[in-house]
Write an enzyme that holds these catalytic residues in place. Structure first.
Site, mmCIF file in Angstrom:
data_model
loop_
_atom_site.group_PDB
_atom_site.id
_atom_site.type_symbol
_atom_site.label_atom_id
_atom_site.label_comp_id
_atom_site.label_asym_id
_atom_site.label_seq_id
_atom_site.Cartn_x
_atom_site.Cartn_y
_atom_site.Cartn_z
ATOM 1 N N SER A 177 0.828 -1.198 0.000
ATOM 2 C CA SER A 177 0.000 0.000 0.000
ATOM 3 C C SER A 177 0.872 1.262 0.000
ATOM 4 C CB SER A 177 -0.947 -0.059 1.200
ATOM 5 O OG SER A 177 -1.925 0.931 1.107
ATOM 6 N N ASP A 222 -10.087 -3.390 -5.501
ATOM 7 C CA ASP A 222 -9.214 -2.439 -4.823
ATOM 8 C C ASP A 222 -9.141 -1.188 -5.704
ATOM 9 O OD1 ASP A 222 -7.139 -1.038 -3.651
ATOM 10 O OD2 ASP A 222 -5.676 -2.666 -3.759
ATOM 11 N N HIS A 273 -8.260 -4.534 -0.826
ATOM 12 C CA HIS A 273 -7.117 -3.793 -0.312
ATOM 13 C C HIS A 273 -6.840 -4.158 1.149
ATOM 14 C CE1 HIS A 273 -4.077 -0.743 -0.735
ATOM 15 N NE2 HIS A 273 -4.303 -0.459 0.522
#
Ligand SMILES: *[C@@H]1O[C@H](CO)[C@@H](O)[C@H](O)[C@H]1NC(C)=O
Ligand SMILES: *[C@@H]1O[C@H](CO)[C@@H](O)[C@H](O)[C@H]1NC(C)=O
Length: 410
Positions: A191, A350, A380
Site C-alpha cells: 500500500s 481495490d 485492499h
C-alpha cells in the site's frame, strides 16, 4: 416490560446489522468477516473525526491508538526470530534475523509498511508477524523501517527516511555485519509502503553513490499516483471496503499536507481539469493514461473523467502531486529502466488495482521483468489480514505466494 426489552433488543440488532451490512462484490470470499472488519474500521474513523472536531486529538492519532491497541493483542509468532531495534543513519528500524550464524551469507528483505503514510505499527501485530514469517520462510534478514508518519511529519520526510535507511543498509560494511549477500537484497512494501518501496527502488537505481543495488522489488497493492481518482478501478471500487476512494484521497492530503476541504474536488479530478496548465499536465498524464496502459477486460465500460473546469490552485499549492518521489508512476522511462525486477500484487476489488497495473505495464515497456500476481477475490489490505485473530483465506494465500516468489527469485 419484557416486551419493551425485546423490542429494544430487536431495534438495536437491526441498527447494528444496518451499520455493518454493505453490498459487496460477489467474488469476495468471507463477506461477513469483511463487513465486520469494515464496520469496526468505519467506527474508529468516525470516532477520530468526532475527537478531531472537538479539538481533543488529531483524527489520525485516534485511529492509530485504536490500531495499536488491537495489534498489541495479536500473539507473537515465529518467536525464534530475533528482533533488534536500532537506528540506520538516524532512522528507526527493526532488524529481524534467524537464530545462529550461518556459514554462508543470507538473503535480505527491506520491508516498508503501509497505512497511508500515517497509520500502523510496524513492530506490532500483523506487520511483526509478516516480517517474522518472511525471515523464517526465507531464512533471511528482514529490516522493517519505522519511519515517522503524518500528521507529525509530511512528504518528503517519509520518503527521505526510507531512502536514508536503504542507503545505510546497502553499505557493504553494514551488509557484512549482518552476513547478508549484497547480490540478494530485495525491497518490499504494501500500500503506502509499496509507494515508498517503489520510490526507494527508483532512487537507489539511479544513485551513483550506492554500489550495491536491490535485486528485486515487491510491491503489494501499491499506491502510485494522485492525479486521477477516477481510474477504472477507482470508479469500480470506490465503495468497496476497507479502502474507500474518499479514504485514499484523505491519506494523500494528509501526506502532502493539503487541506482536507479539497477532498471533494480531487475525487472529481478537479485538480487535473482541462482549464489547468496543459503542458505540464499532458506530460504527466501520458504516464497514467489507463485507456492506453490497461487491457480492455479491466477497463470494461469505464470512461476517463476530465472535467472542463476545475481548481487550478490545487496543483499550485500541492506541487508534490507532480513529484515522482511522491507518485512513482510519474517517473521517466530512464528512471524505471534502472529499477530491479518486479513483483506486483493487485486485487480486483481495490481502488489501487490500476495504479499497480499501470506501473507493471510501464516497467515492462521500460524493459524491466515484471510478475503481476492478480487476485480476483483480492481486496485492499488482504496481506495484513493473514494472521490470527483477523485473517482471510485470500490474505493467507497472497502472503504464501509472494514469499514463494521471493524464495524462488531472491
Ligand atoms: C549517475 O551517473 C550517470 C552516468 O554517469 C549520470 O547520467 C547520472 O546523472 C548520475 N546520477 C546522479 C543521481 O548523479
Ligand atoms: C491516452 O491514450 C489514448 C489512446 O492511445 C489517446 O487517444 C489519448 O490521447 C491519450 N491521452 C493522453 C492524455 O495522453
Amino acid at each position: 416490560m419484557m416486551k419493551l426489552l425485546c423490542g429494544i433488543t430487536l431495534l438495536l440488532a437491526v441498527a447494528v446489522a444496518y451499520y455493518i451490512y454493505i453490498p459487496l462484490p460477489r467474488a469476495i470470499s468471507e463477506p461477513w468477516k469483511l463487513m465486520v472488519l469494515d464496520a469496526t474500521f468505519r467506527g474508529v474513523v468516525s470516532m477520530g473525526d468526532v475527537a478531531h472536531s472537538l479539538g481533543l486529538s488529531h483524527r489520525v492519532h485516534v485511529i492509530n491508538s485504536a490500531i495499536i491497541n488491537f495489534e498489541s493483542l495479536v500473539p507473537v509468532t515465529n518467536q525464534e526470530i530475533q528482533a533488534e531495534d536500532i537506528l540506520f543513519d538516524g532512522v528507526h528500524v527493526r532488524v529481524y534475523h534467524p537464530p545462529g550464524r550461518e556459514e554462508k551469507l543470507r538473503r535480505a528483505v527491506m520491508f516498508i509498511h503501509g497505512g497511508g503514510w500515517a497509520l500502523c505499527a510496524p513492530k506490532l501485530g500483523s506487520y511483526d508477524s509478516l516480517c517474522r514469517q518472511m525471515a523464517a520462510d526465507l531464512d533471511a534478514v528482514v529490516v522493517t523501517v519505522d519511519y515517522r508518519m503524518a500528521p507529525d511529519v509530511r512528504f518528503p520526510v517519509q520518503y527521505d527516511e526510507c531512502v536514508q535507511a536503504a542507503k545505510h543498509f546497502l553499505r557493504p560494511e553494514v551488509l557484512a555485519q549482518y552476513s547478508v549477500d549484497p547480490e540478494r537484497v530485495a525491497v518490499c512494501g504494501d500500500s503506502a509502503g509499496g509507494n515508498l518501496a517503489a520510490a526507494v527502488a527508483q532512487r537507489i537505481g539511479i544513485d551513483n553513490s550506492s554500489s550495491v543495488k536491490f535485486k528485486l522489488q515487491v510491491l503489494i497493492y501499491p499506491v502510485l499516483q494522485a492525479l486521477d481518482f477516477n481510474t477504472a478501478s477507482y470508479q469500480q471500487n470506490q465503495n468497496v471496503p476497507i479502502l474507500y476512494r474518499t479514504l485514499m484521497a484523505r491519506f494523500w492530503l494528509e501526506y502532502l499536507d493539503g487541506d482536507l476541504a479539497l477532498l471533494h474536488s480531487i475525487i472529481k479530478n478537479k485538480h487535473t481539469a482541462q482549464d489547468q496548465n496543459q503542458n505540464l499536465l499532458s506530460f504527466s498524464r501520458s504516464k497514467l493514461n489507463w485507456t492506453n496502459l490497461l487491457p480492455k477486460r479491466l477497463i470494461k465500460h469505464y470512461k476517463p473523467i476530465f472535467p472542463l473546469t476545475g481548481s487550478p490552485k490545487i496543483l499550485k499549492d500541492l506541487p508534490a502531486l507532480l513529484d515522482a518521489r511522491a507518485a512513482p508512476l510519474l517517473a521517466e522511462d530512464e528512471v524505471l529502466r534502472m529499477t530491479p525486477r518486479a513483483y506486483i500484487l493487485t486485487g480486483e476489488h481495490d481502488v489501487l488495482r490500476d495504479d499497480g497495473m499501470m506501473y507493471a505495464r510501464r516497467l515492462e515497456l521500460a524493459g524491466v521483468s515484471v510478475t503481476n500476481d492478480h487476485y480476483e477475490d483480492g481486496f485492499h489490505g488482504c496481506v495484513t489480514f493473514a494472521f490470527w485473530p483477523c485473517y482471510f483465506s485470500v490474505g493467507i494465500r497472497a502472503v504464501q505466494n509472494y514469499i514463494a516468489w521471493l524464495d524462488e527469485h531472491l
